[in-house]
Design a protein around this motif. Sequence first.
Motif, short mmCIF file in Angstrom:
data_model
loop_
_atom_site.label_atom_id
_atom_site.label_comp_id
_atom_site.label_asym_id
_atom_site.label_seq_id
_atom_site.Cartn_x
_atom_site.Cartn_y
_atom_site.Cartn_z
N VAL A 150 0.86 -1.19 0.00
CA VAL A 150 0.00 0.00 0.00
C VAL A 150 0.89 1.23 0.00
CG1 VAL A 150 -1.85 1.25 1.17
CG2 VAL A 150 -1.77 -1.24 1.30
N VAL A 151 0.74 2.08 -1.01
CA VAL A 151 1.50 3.32 -1.11
C VAL A 151 0.54 4.47 -0.86
CG1 VAL A 151 2.93 4.78 -2.60
CG2 VAL A 151 3.06 2.29 -2.81
N HIS A 152 0.86 5.33 0.10
CA HIS A 152 -0.07 6.43 0.40
C HIS A 152 0.67 7.76 0.47
CE1 HIS A 152 0.81 7.20 4.76
NE2 HIS A 152 1.26 5.95 4.72
N SER A 153 -0.05 8.80 0.07
CA SER A 153 0.46 10.17 0.13
C SER A 153 -0.66 11.10 -0.27
CB SER A 153 1.64 10.36 -0.84
OG SER A 153 1.18 10.47 -2.17
N PRO A 154 -0.53 12.40 0.02
CA PRO A 154 -1.47 13.37 -0.56
C PRO A 154 -1.36 13.37 -2.09
CG PRO A 154 -0.27 14.33 1.28
CD PRO A 154 0.40 13.02 0.98
N CYS A 155 -2.28 14.06 -2.73
CA CYS A 155 -2.31 14.09 -4.20
C CYS A 155 -1.06 14.76 -4.76
CB CYS A 155 -3.55 14.82 -4.68
SG CYS A 155 -5.10 14.01 -4.26
#
Length: 464
Positions: A150-155
Amino acid sequence: MSTPGALVDELRKRVAERIGANRYRTWFSETADFAIRRDDEAVDVIVGSPFVGRWIASNFMDDLVAAAGDVLGTARGVDVRIVERPNGTPRGADAPAEIAPRKRVSRRARGGSSLRGRLDDFVVGESNVIAYNAICGVANAPGDAFPLLVVHSPCGLGKTHLLHGLCRAVQQNHPTAAWRYVAGEEFTNEFIYALKSGRLDVFRDRFRSVDLLVIDDIHFLADKSSTQDEFLHTFNAINGVGKTIVLSSDRHPREIATLSEPLINRLISGIVVQIDPPDYATRREILRRLAAKRAYRIQDEVIDFIAHKVTRNVRELEGALYTLVALGGLTGQPLTVALAQQALSEHLAYCARRPGVAEIEAAVAAYFDVTTDQIRSKSRDRSVSLARAVAAYLIRKHTPLSFPEIGRAIGGKNHSTILMAVQRVERLTGEDASVAWKNGDGRRVAPIRQVLTDLERTLFPGNR
């Protein structure tokens, strides 16, 4: 003269353009063959199910006739033929000889032409190196690497670029691997369509019979309990045979409002990595590559200026560079630092005064020592309620979102709840009132004006 295979490929392309990519994938991509009859050059659409045949004939016949006319030069007849196949018989195995078999070495939801990013083009820095290396690990051994990433970050920080690059790498280096890329919204829409049309078996086969499933923007499943249940079963099916799932999200799985607890537990059981905003060196390299790719002649000092001023994400860097180049082209002026200051003044001011919902939520949550998940919850705890009201007020003040949009963004609250929260903060501010809340150090009290000032200083550090 075009070969039958080339004509069929062009016919497929024209049909997809006319009815849209989602509907084409659902009704034609993996369920229908096309044949051009040798005797009269009419078109046969060959399907294996009476239900699918009836649906195509009822809903897409005008588009099929128009597409056939575009490809073959004049109006042509189109017939839908039902050829039921025994279980396990591949589509096209009993088709007439003139049918051009589709080139299909990997099962994919999107062709390579729609995958924009490449891993070779991705600018690696301290902010994203862990995510990049994890993606490369999957690309090197799809289906055999991590069970879940799972890779997460703001746009705007490169999640989609990495996912597209992953699929391109698998497509090129592992041509027999079965993979599928889809956005969270598309997964949801296709599930709903399959549910309503009675084609869940086709939908499930499409998403579960893969070595690698890649879903972008998995946070779109928030508030959609049936889709979450379906994805959970899909996850279990793929994970159960040792294959790989790669997901992206705009926040950590624990912070995605209204995800079911079983699904959250599945997501955090894998490797969860975060991409942070790019540091100066990474921003500078991104700008340098963009300029080189488009043959812009820009001096290093101008690139340095933009890299220092635009700090939040890659999209804003691109926008700043293109704004500068456009102004230079329109005025005939060289691309200097002075022109960059002129070109980017409005852009930078807009960026500075427009923090996103996620940033405001995170700042408020940290200030009141709660989580963003609590802010989006239905909790009536006084500290959480205060944090939620302050977040709603700041989002309303610093973003263009309406009350209903704010409600949807922070946990599906209704219009009146957000309106009352904002009015509560406005009333407290007008009264110069103080507010109280609890954190790890005990009870705190502060004037509401001071609370708002502290938070806005956090959100706008350049305005101190």
